[in-house]
Design a protein around this motif. Structure first.
Motif, PDB file in Angstrom:
ATOM      1  N   GLU A  92     -70.864  45.816  30.477  1.00  0.00           N
ATOM      2  CA  GLU A  92     -69.485  46.305  30.574  1.00  0.00           C
ATOM      3  C   GLU A  92     -69.461  47.823  30.743  1.00  0.00           C
ATOM      4  N   ASN A  93     -68.265  48.322  31.069  1.00  0.00           N
ATOM      5  CA  ASN A  93     -68.095  49.757  31.279  1.00  0.00           C
ATOM      6  C   ASN A  93     -66.768  50.204  30.694  1.00  0.00           C
ATOM      7  N   LEU A  94     -66.744  51.419  30.209  1.00  0.00           N
ATOM      8  CA  LEU A  94     -65.515  51.984  29.647  1.00  0.00           C
ATOM      9  C   LEU A  94     -64.371  51.910  30.660  1.00  0.00           C
ATOM     10  N   SER A  95     -64.694  52.101  31.937  1.00  0.00           N
ATOM     11  CA  SER A  95     -63.718  51.853  32.995  1.00  0.00           C
ATOM     12  C   SER A  95     -63.783  50.345  33.259  1.00  0.00           C
ATOM     13  N   PHE A  96     -62.934  49.591  32.596  1.00  0.00           N
ATOM     14  CA  PHE A  96     -63.119  48.136  32.461  1.00  0.00           C
ATOM     15  C   PHE A  96     -63.458  47.365  33.747  1.00  0.00           C
ATOM     16  N   PRO A  97     -62.785  47.657  34.874  1.00  0.00           N
ATOM     17  CA  PRO A  97     -63.123  46.840  36.068  1.00  0.00           C
ATOM     18  C   PRO A  97     -64.538  47.071  36.578  1.00  0.00           C
ATOM     19  N   GLN A  98     -65.204  48.112  36.085  1.00  0.00           N
ATOM     20  CA  GLN A  98     -66.546  48.437  36.585  1.00  0.00           C
ATOM     21  C   GLN A  98     -67.648  47.613  35.927  1.00  0.00           C
ATOM     22  N   GLY A  99     -67.318  46.893  34.873  1.00  0.00           N
ATOM     23  CA  GLY A  99     -68.330  46.049  34.239  1.00  0.00           C
ATOM     24  C   GLY A  99     -68.604  44.819  35.082  1.00  0.00           C
ATOM     25  N   TRP A 100     -69.680  44.111  34.743  1.00  0.00           N
ATOM     26  CA  TRP A 100     -69.957  42.874  35.481  1.00  0.00           C
ATOM     27  C   TRP A 100     -70.570  41.810  34.575  1.00  0.00           C
ATOM     28  N   CYS A 101     -70.588  40.609  35.123  1.00  0.00           N
ATOM     29  CA  CYS A 101     -70.988  39.422  34.366  1.00  0.00           C
ATOM     30  C   CYS A 101     -72.516  39.273  34.283  1.00  0.00           C
ATOM     31  N   ALA A 102     -72.940  38.364  33.413  1.00  0.00           N
ATOM     32  CA  ALA A 102     -74.368  38.092  33.232  1.00  0.00           C
ATOM     33  C   ALA A 102     -74.989  37.471  34.488  1.00  0.00           C
ATOM     34  N   GLU A 103     -74.232  36.625  35.162  1.00  0.00           N
ATOM     35  CA  GLU A 103     -74.788  35.879  36.295  1.00  0.00           C
ATOM     36  C   GLU A 103     -75.257  36.799  37.426  1.00  0.00           C
ATOM     37  N   PRO A 104     -74.415  37.786  37.857  1.00  0.00           N
ATOM     38  CA  PRO A 104     -74.901  38.680  38.922  1.00  0.00           C
ATOM     39  C   PRO A 104     -76.076  39.555  38.496  1.00  0.00           C
ATOM     40  N   THR A 105     -76.186  39.861  37.201  1.00  0.00           N
ATOM     41  CA  THR A 105     -77.377  40.597  36.751  1.00  0.00           C
ATOM     42  C   THR A 105     -78.616  39.748  37.025  1.00  0.00           C
ATOM     43  N   ALA A 106     -78.541  38.462  36.673  1.00  0.00           N
ATOM     44  CA  ALA A 106     -79.684  37.558  36.878  1.00  0.00           C
ATOM     45  C   ALA A 106     -79.959  37.356  38.370  1.00  0.00           C
ATOM     46  N   ILE A 107     -78.900  37.257  39.155  1.00  0.00           N
ATOM     47  CA  ILE A 107     -79.080  37.074  40.609  1.00  0.00           C
ATOM     48  C   ILE A 107     -79.758  38.303  41.210  1.00  0.00           C
ATOM     49  N   GLY A 108     -79.320  39.493  40.793  1.00  0.00           N
ATOM     50  CA  GLY A 108     -79.944  40.730  41.282  1.00  0.00           C
ATOM     51  C   GLY A 108     -81.419  40.790  40.925  1.00  0.00           C
ATOM     52  N   CYS A 109     -81.752  40.389  39.703  1.00  0.00           N
ATOM     53  CA  CYS A 109     -83.165  40.370  39.293  1.00  0.00           C
ATOM     54  C   CYS A 109     -83.950  39.391  40.141  1.00  0.00           C
ATOM     55  N   MET A 110     -83.353  38.232  40.424  1.00  0.00           N
ATOM     56  CA  MET A 110     -84.036  37.226  41.239  1.00  0.00           C
ATOM     57  C   MET A 110     -84.333  37.774  42.642  1.00  0.00           C
ATOM     58  N   ILE A 111     -83.338  38.349  43.250  1.00  0.00           N
ATOM     59  CA  ILE A 111     -83.520  38.849  44.622  1.00  0.00           C
ATOM     60  C   ILE A 111     -84.576  39.949  44.656  1.00  0.00           C
ATOM     61  N   MET A 112     -84.495  40.869  43.706  1.00  0.00           N
ATOM     62  CA  MET A 112     -85.458  41.980  43.705  1.00  0.00           C
ATOM     63  C   MET A 112     -86.848  41.541  43.279  1.00  0.00           C
ATOM     64  N   GLY A 113     -86.927  40.386  42.582  1.00  0.00           N
ATOM     65  CA  GLY A 113     -88.232  39.875  42.149  1.00  0.00           C
ATOM     66  C   GLY A 113     -88.890  38.989  43.186  1.00  0.00           C
ATOM     67  N   GLY A 114     -88.159  38.684  44.262  1.00  0.00           N
ATOM     68  CA  GLY A 114     -88.740  37.886  45.338  1.00  0.00           C
ATOM     69  C   GLY A 114     -88.230  36.460  45.418  1.00  0.00           C
ATOM     70  N   GLY A 115     -87.423  36.036  44.440  1.00  0.00           N
ATOM     71  CA  GLY A 115     -86.832  34.696  44.512  1.00  0.00           C
ATOM     72  C   GLY A 115     -85.737  34.684  45.574  1.00  0.00           C
ATOM     73  N   ARG A 116     -85.529  33.528  46.189  1.00  0.00           N
ATOM     74  CA  ARG A 116     -84.521  33.447  47.251  1.00  0.00           C
ATOM     75  C   ARG A 116     -83.475  32.362  47.007  1.00  0.00           C
ATOM     76  N   LYS A 117     -83.833  31.362  46.205  1.00  0.00           N
ATOM     77  CA  LYS A 117     -82.918  30.244  45.954  1.00  0.00           C
ATOM     78  C   LYS A 117     -82.857  29.942  44.463  1.00  0.00           C
ATOM     79  N   ILE A 118     -81.678  29.582  43.990  1.00  0.00           N
ATOM     80  CA  ILE A 118     -81.529  29.156  42.600  1.00  0.00           C
ATOM     81  C   ILE A 118     -81.840  27.662  42.529  1.00  0.00           C
ATOM     82  N   VAL A 119     -82.837  27.309  41.738  1.00  0.00           N
ATOM     83  CA  VAL A 119     -83.173  25.890  41.555  1.00  0.00           C
ATOM     84  C   VAL A 119     -82.311  25.303  40.442  1.00  0.00           C
ATOM     85  N   GLU A 120     -82.204  26.035  39.333  1.00  0.00           N
ATOM     86  CA  GLU A 120     -81.312  25.669  38.228  1.00  0.00           C
ATOM     87  C   GLU A 120     -80.984  26.931  37.449  1.00  0.00           C
ATOM     88  N   MET A 121     -79.861  26.846  36.714  1.00  0.00           N
ATOM     89  CA  MET A 121     -79.378  28.052  36.048  1.00  0.00           C
ATOM     90  C   MET A 121     -78.740  27.677  34.717  1.00  0.00           C
TER      91      MET A 121
END
Ligand SMILES: O=c1ccn([C@H]2C[C@H](O)[C@@H](CO)O2)c(=O)[nH]1
Ligand SMILES: [Zn+2]
Length: 130
Positions: A43-72
């Motif tokens: 989250e962020n003090l400027s409330f709309p600037q925070g984000w959810c857990a799911e996109p954090t995990a998706i970003g990690c997946m993409i940067m780690g080399g994963g391309r498809k979600i098998v299960e979540m």
């Protein structure tokens, strides 16, 4: 297998930065490369600037080399389940198939399993572009 993903999501939740909502969320993805990628809401003090857990995990997946979600798996610290919000459903759909399973968890483990198609029916797809 979903137990391992549940444990990973629960662990990720400890890293949440949620001082405003006090609603920590954790997410864990098993990707097509066999690895597990995790995320928490930030989250962020400027409330709309925070984000959810799911996109954090998706970003990690993409940067780690994963391309498809098998299960979540998704878990919130509060007792209620945390069905991914609308925006997250669209973000998950980008990297999932209609049969991809999403596990909604609480502290006791997986409480509800949904397919991507159940989570986001009648989704915006490539064919929709015409
Ligand atoms: O799918 C969701 C829905 C909400 N949150 C977070 C956003 C915010 O930080 C907190 C309360 O809405 O929960 C997630 O991480 N994932
Ligand atoms: Zn969300």
């Amino acid at each position: 297998m979903s137990r391992e993903l549940f444990e990973a999501a629960r662990h990720a939740m400890k890293y949440a930065h949620a001082p405003y909502s006090k609603f920590p969320v954790g997410a864990a993805i098993r990707a097509d490369d066999g690895k597990v990628y995790t995320g928490a809401n930030i989250e962020n003090l400027s409330f709309p600037q925070g984000w959810c857990a799911e996109p954090t995990a998706i970003g990690c997946m993409i940067m780690g080399g994963g391309r498809k979600i098998v299960e979540m798996a998704v878990i919130a610290e509060k007792l209620a389940l945390c069905p991914p919000c609308g925006g997250c459903r669209q973000k998950i759909a980008e990297f999932a198939g209609p049969e991809t399973r999403i596990y909604l968890c609480d502290d006791g483990g997986v409480q509800k399993t949904l397919t991507m198609d159940e989570l986001l029916p009648f989704a915006f797809k490539t064919e929709s572009l015409g």
